[in-house]
Motif scaffolding. Structure first.
Motif, mmCIF file in Angstrom:
data_model
loop_
_atom_site.group_PDB
_atom_site.id
_atom_site.type_symbol
_atom_site.label_atom_id
_atom_site.label_comp_id
_atom_site.label_asym_id
_atom_site.label_seq_id
_atom_site.Cartn_x
_atom_site.Cartn_y
_atom_site.Cartn_z
ATOM 1 N N UNK A 252 0.835 -1.202 0.000
ATOM 2 C CA UNK A 252 0.000 0.000 0.000
ATOM 3 C C UNK A 252 0.865 1.246 0.000
ATOM 4 N N UNK A 253 0.372 2.265 -0.665
ATOM 5 C CA UNK A 253 0.997 3.588 -0.607
ATOM 6 C C UNK A 253 -0.020 4.570 -0.048
ATOM 7 N N UNK A 254 0.353 5.220 1.045
ATOM 8 C CA UNK A 254 -0.506 6.208 1.695
ATOM 9 C C UNK A 254 0.031 7.595 1.385
ATOM 10 N N UNK A 255 -0.841 8.488 0.970
ATOM 11 C CA UNK A 255 -0.445 9.879 0.698
ATOM 12 C C UNK A 255 -0.685 10.703 1.959
ATOM 13 N N UNK A 256 0.409 11.170 2.536
ATOM 14 C CA UNK A 256 0.311 11.927 3.776
ATOM 15 C C UNK A 256 -0.568 13.150 3.660
ATOM 16 N N UNK A 257 -0.476 13.848 2.535
ATOM 17 C CA UNK A 257 -1.255 15.072 2.348
ATOM 18 C C UNK A 257 -2.748 14.783 2.240
ATOM 19 N N UNK A 258 -3.118 13.534 1.954
ATOM 20 C CA UNK A 258 -4.527 13.184 1.787
ATOM 21 C C UNK A 258 -5.191 12.759 3.103
ATOM 22 N N UNK A 259 -4.414 12.584 4.159
ATOM 23 C CA UNK A 259 -5.003 12.163 5.428
ATOM 24 C C UNK A 259 -5.985 13.221 5.927
ATOM 25 N N UNK A 260 -7.199 12.823 6.288
ATOM 26 C CA UNK A 260 -8.187 13.799 6.764
ATOM 27 C C UNK A 260 -7.914 14.196 8.217
ATOM 28 N N UNK A 261 -7.374 15.376 8.400
ATOM 29 C CA UNK A 261 -7.000 15.871 9.720
ATOM 30 C C UNK A 261 -7.913 17.035 10.090
ATOM 31 N N UNK A 262 -8.506 16.968 11.259
ATOM 32 C CA UNK A 262 -9.402 18.043 11.697
ATOM 33 C C UNK A 262 -8.597 19.286 12.063
ATOM 34 N N UNK A 323 6.009 -4.068 -3.127
ATOM 35 C CA UNK A 323 6.120 -2.619 -2.913
ATOM 36 C C UNK A 323 6.247 -2.307 -1.428
ATOM 37 N N UNK A 324 5.669 -3.172 -0.604
ATOM 38 C CA UNK A 324 5.665 -2.926 0.834
ATOM 39 C C UNK A 324 4.577 -1.926 1.206
ATOM 40 N N UNK A 325 4.736 -1.322 2.352
ATOM 41 C CA UNK A 325 3.795 -0.301 2.830
ATOM 42 C C UNK A 325 4.571 0.998 2.995
ATOM 43 N N UNK A 326 4.227 1.964 2.170
ATOM 44 C CA UNK A 326 5.007 3.191 2.108
ATOM 45 C C UNK A 326 4.129 4.419 2.282
ATOM 46 N N UNK A 327 4.763 5.465 2.749
ATOM 47 C CA UNK A 327 4.102 6.738 3.004
ATOM 48 C C UNK A 327 4.727 7.809 2.134
ATOM 49 N N UNK A 328 3.908 8.495 1.354
ATOM 50 C CA UNK A 328 4.382 9.626 0.559
ATOM 51 C C UNK A 328 4.220 10.888 1.386
#
Length: 348
Positions: A252-262, A323-328
């Motif tokens: 999985x690739x997680x986009x840090x900027x897309x995380x929903x932060x209040x 690919x592993x689990x990565x954070x952009x």
């Protein structure tokens, strides 16, 4: 939970007196219940075309809650949501709950009733019925174990092992709020009565004390056949992404900027010189849903968000296992997605 009066104490009313009080407080009415509280086991009628979902969770004083800053009602609510959220993640309908509780004999019965009231309030929107459990004395701490029974359309339950390469990762609501709320309570546990939280702190504390199970979202994902896999965010986003990847044998690739932060979370992080993204990744007990759906269903997923009035954000994509689990990170830099969430039995 402080010492009670002699007129209303566990020693006076006894185990079965307490059970009768709780039974009167939470009466049952479902025609599917043949036999509820009061016998060796509950008897239920199964619904045609449905499968049962059964899950259990424990809440232990000093591990899952702290009576220095959690009220008995908080304890009941949070325990209820932990179980309701498990059913939500499977796309099911919660039906019944069994509650086992062990408390010190000094515990006032009114505090136990308040705990059940919190549990009942959490379950009320779903019309969940109390059908049994057990009561016991405990040497020193409060121990609470809930078993929930739900139902889902036959062979349609969402699990953790259906994610496919190219699918998108979605999350409901905002993440990290409960983590921040807990930190606030812990930092003021010695003078909580004198603590006057700001509006942002009140929001975060409430997100910790009163999380919301996303029942309707899970049900619509199943009814419309939109998702391949799902999990509720109880351990924390980084851990729960890992659980799905492990079960589905994907990356999985997680986009840090897309995380929903209040905005309250961002304000809290700025005030305390913390990274809000780390708070979101490592924070557990948000009880939001993380689900994986084909890219072609994106507009239909957004329609679920519109209809339920629950924000849903696309935060990444499923990749091959290699690919592993990565954070952009913001700016495009890639790093390994570290599992930073709480784990029982961990030495960290």
């Amino acid at each position: 939970m402080s010492t009670s009066s002699k007129r209303d104490s566990l020693k006076t009313i006894g185990e079965f007196g307490l059970i009768r009080q709780l039974q009167q407080q939470w009466p049952t009415s479902s025609p599917c219940i043949v036999k509820g509280i009061g016998d060796d086991a509950a008897v239920l009628n199964a619904r045609q075309g449905q499968q049962f979902l059964i899950s259990t969770d424990v809440s232990i004083e000093g591990v899952h809650f702290d009576l220095a800053f959690h009220t008995p009602k908080d304890v009941g609510w949070r325990a209820g949501v932990a179980n309701l959220s498990d059913v939500a993640a499977m796309g099911g309908t919660p039906l019944y709950v069994l509650v086992s509780i062990a408390v010190p004999v000094r515990t006032p019965p009114k505090n136990i009733r308040a705990l059940y009231r919190g549990l009942q309030d959490a379950c009320a929107p779903c019309n969940v019925e109390l059908i049994g459990g057990d009561t016991s004395s405990s040497p020193s701490h409060v121990f609470l174990s809930l078993t929930i029974v739900g139902s889902v359309r036959a062979n349609r339950a969402l699990t953790r092992h259906g994610a496919e390469v190219g699918d998108r990762l979605y999350v409901t609501g905002t993440v990290g709020d409960a983590n921040a709320g807990l930190r606030i309570l812990q930092s003021h546990s010695n003078n909580l009565r004198r603590f006057s939280p700001s509006a942002a702190e009140k929001f975060l504390i409430r997100r910790h004390r009163r999380p919301t199970p996303r029942i309707q979202v899970g049900q619509l994902l199943v009814d419309r056949n939109l998702a391949h896999a799902a999990i509720d965010l109880s351990d924390g986003l980084s851990s729960d992404v890992g659980h799905v990847c492990e079960e589905s044998q994907v990356g999985a690739e997680i986009r840090g900027e897309a995380l929903p932060l209040s905005s309250p979370l961002r304000a809290f992080a700025k005030r305390h010189d913390l990274d809000p993204m780390e708070l979101a990744l490592q924070g557990g007990e948000d009880y939001e849903l993380l689900f994986i759906a084909p890219a072609k269903h994106h507009q239909k997923v957004l329609l679920v968000s519109e209809q339920t009035k629950v924000p849903i954000s696309c935060i990444g994509e499923i990749k091959p296992k290699t690919f592993g689990q990565q954070l952009e990170l913001p700016g495009g830099r890639i790093q390994r997605l570290a599992t930073m969430s709480f784990q029982h039995f961990s030495s960290r």
